[in-house]
Design an enzyme around this catalytic site. Structure first.
Site, short mmCIF file in Angstrom:
data_model
loop_
_atom_site.label_atom_id
_atom_site.label_comp_id
_atom_site.label_asym_id
_atom_site.label_seq_id
_atom_site.Cartn_x
_atom_site.Cartn_y
_atom_site.Cartn_z
N THR A 172 0.80 -1.28 0.00
CA THR A 172 -0.10 -0.04 0.09
C THR A 172 0.86 1.23 -0.03
O THR A 172 2.12 1.11 0.10
CB THR A 172 -1.00 0.00 1.24
OG1 THR A 172 -0.10 0.51 2.56
CG2 THR A 172 -1.63 -1.11 1.32
N ASP A 173 0.21 2.32 -0.18
CA ASP A 173 1.22 3.70 -0.09
C ASP A 173 1.90 3.74 1.22
O ASP A 173 2.89 4.16 1.10
CB ASP A 173 0.33 4.74 -0.38
CG ASP A 173 -0.03 4.87 -1.80
OD1 ASP A 173 0.44 4.21 -2.67
OD2 ASP A 173 -0.94 5.73 -2.22
N CYS A 174 1.23 3.43 2.33
CA CYS A 174 1.86 3.59 3.53
C CYS A 174 2.46 2.28 4.02
O CYS A 174 3.53 2.31 5.07
CB CYS A 174 0.76 4.12 4.68
SG CYS A 174 -0.70 3.07 4.55
N TYR A 175 2.45 1.26 3.42
CA TYR A 175 3.08 0.01 3.82
C TYR A 175 3.48 -0.53 2.34
O TYR A 175 3.11 -1.24 1.94
CB TYR A 175 2.14 -0.89 4.48
CG TYR A 175 1.81 -0.63 5.93
CD1 TYR A 175 2.59 -0.94 6.93
CD2 TYR A 175 0.40 0.07 6.07
CE1 TYR A 175 2.24 -0.58 8.30
CE2 TYR A 175 0.09 0.14 7.39
CZ TYR A 175 0.96 0.13 8.36
OH TYR A 175 0.52 0.28 9.70
#
Lengths: 135, 390
Positions: free
Chosen positions: B131-134
């Site tokens: 994901t964008d944050c992970y």
């Protein structure tokens, strides 16, 4: 039922004999061939596991001797890891000869090696794999 | 009934002064027989119990720590055993019975848990869609109890009150979670520690509820809920004029990092699968004579039902009732036939646990916790209504 492992050695005079057939047919043994190496007309060796009643096994070995087939037993014994064993006793009712007994005072398992016939049933029954067959 | 009463506060004050009298559930039997219920109640403050058996409904939550760059783990394996990762990024639940995805069919979650407690290194593999944050999609690492953050055992169903006896009336050997059952009633297998069993010594759960402090895996833990399939019953054993208590169970929690491998052991039950032996002890405060009466129960007074495990349905045919003195003797009588018995739980370990808990309390290190909530005396058990069974 008893289980034995043996090496059967054949020479040029015995190599043609259908020994496995007789062991199964005549003595009602369960035969498991673990290894076989033959030179046609010269001889060879057969490593087998034999399973059956004690009386029939004894008769089968007498028969092999009569036929001039050399039999060497693969000595096996049961190894019991006392530290791994938690003394539950799952093996006790599975052992056909009463070699594994529960001490009714201490509730620790006791193993009488003299009575053991190395059938190997306890190795399947042990939930923590504290019993193994070693050669 | 005698008027003698004792409170948790009184017991804990005596423990703090190291004056409390503690006995195991075995030791107290002889005392009751010598002194009678009334005197025994006055003399003993706490009775300790113990059990060490395979308990499939066990497992642990572990926070693995964050990687750099970050990953939101969607699938996680520890030594090739899959853990449940449908939680926050690096939180997992590892179940005891989960099997290895490698070629080893005799290795599973229970073994990973035992190795973790032993301080061994464990291979971690995790995958994610990113994901964008992970952003990370795949991570491999070596973990141990030194490297992870929290690791606590949460077992939805342990300390089953009184398990049945398993036999096999069919013509072939069957491989069950109660062990190997030989054909034609060739043997019988049981599990409960009888007179040492925690929920036999307090069958109405008068002193056991949410918050009860217990011994779990060699460390302190707590009762957190009624166990799954909690369904206490009192079954009349007509021919013996006795009542068999069964069906209660507990959900438990304990710190995995503090556990001791002497009291947690992985198991592979031949032909069945992987499970985990969990050692549990519960202290029973002797609040009155009624509790002393149940805490001093003997194997001869505890009955359980013999069931035929060759039947694959939930209502297995009953072959009658038997008590734990008969089961522990090494053979029981079914239909006039003498049948050798095996236990799959360890009575020797159950004894060690009851003694260890007794020592902890005697040393003034362990106090009794009064339950915050009690469990219901009845709970209906629902069966799964299937739309298809294959």
């Amino acid at each position: 039922m008893i289980k034995k492992k043996a090496i059967l050695r054949f020479d040029s005079t015995t190599v043609e004999k259908p020994v496995t057939y007789y062991l199964i047919k005549k003595y009602d043994l369960w035969i498991n061939i673990l290894q076989a190496r033959f030179e046609p007309s010269l001889g060879g060796k057969l490593v087998i596991e034999l399973r059956g009643e004690k009386k029939q096994l004894d008769q089968a070995f007498a028969y092999l001797k009569e036929q001039n087939i050399r039999v060497d037993f693969l000595e096996e014994e049961i190894s019991w890891d006392k530290l791994k064993c938690n003394h539950c006793g799952a093996c006790v009712s599975i052992c056909p000869v009463g070699a594994l007994k529960m001490n009714r005072e201490t509730y620790y398992l006791e193993f009488n090696y003299q009575d053991c016939v190395v059938c190997g049933y306890c190795t399947d029954a042990c939930p923590v794999q504290a019993i193994e067959i070693i050669f | 009934m005698g008027k003698f009463k004792r409170t948790y506060e009184e017991i804990n004050e005596k423990i703090a002064r190291k004056e409390a009298v503690i006995m195991t559930a075995e030791e107290v039997i002889a005392l009751k027989e010598e002194q009678g219920i009334e005197e025994a109640t006055k003399m003993v403050d706490v009775v300790t119990t113990g059990t060490f058996g395979p308990m499939c409904s066990s497992g642990a939550f572990i926070n693995l720590g964050h990687s750099d760059p970050l990953i939101r783990m969607q699938k996680v394996w520890l030594n090739d055993v899959m853990a449940y990762a449908g939680l926050a990024a690096v939180d997992i639940y590892l179940g005891a019975t989960q099997l290895s995805e490698s070629e080893r069919s005799d290795y599973g979650g229970g073994h990973v848990i035992e190795e973790f407690i032993r301080g061994k290194e464990i291979r971690l593999k995790a995958v994610s869609s990113g994901t964008d944050c992970y952003p990370a999609r795949e991570v491999e690492a070596i973990i141990s109890k030194e490297t992870v953050n929290q690791a606590f055992m949460v077992n939805p169903r342990n300390t089953y009150q009184n398990y049945n006896v398993a036999v096999n009336q069919s013509a072939k050997t069957i491989y069950t979670y109660m062990g190997i059952l030989l054909p034609e009633l060739g043997n019988a297998s049981f599990s409960t520690s009888g007179q040492l069993s925690p929920l036999i010594n307090d069958p109405d759960l008068r002193t056991i509820g949410i918050g009860t402090r217990i011994f779990i895996g060699g460390t302190e833990g707590y009762v957190i809920w009624e166990g799954t399939q909690y369904s206490p019953k009192a079954m009349p054993v007509l021919e013996k004029d006795m009542v068999a208590r069964m069906g209660a169970s507990l959900a438990l929690i304990g710190d995995l990092k503090k556990m001791n491998p002497d009291f947690i052991q992985a198991a592979y039950i031949s032909g069945y699968g992987v499970t985990l032996y969990v050692g549990i002890g519960i202290p029973i405060p002797i609040l009155d004579e009624d509790i002393m009466r149940t805490a001093s129960i003997r194997n001869e007074e505890i009955y359980t039902e013999i069931l035929d495990y060759s039947c694959p349905h939930p209502d297995k045919p009953s072959l009658g009732w038997v008590n734990y003195a008969e089961l522990r003797s090494g053979q029981i009588d079914i239909k006039g036939k003498k049948i050798p018995t095996s236990s799959i739980s360890s009575y020797a370990k159950a004894r060690t646990i009851a003694h260890t808990l007794k020592e902890w309390i005697e040393k003034g290190e362990y106090f009794l916790q009064e339950p915050i909530e009690f469990f219901p005396s009845q709970r209906e058990l629902h069966r799964l209504k299937t739309t298809r069974v294959y």
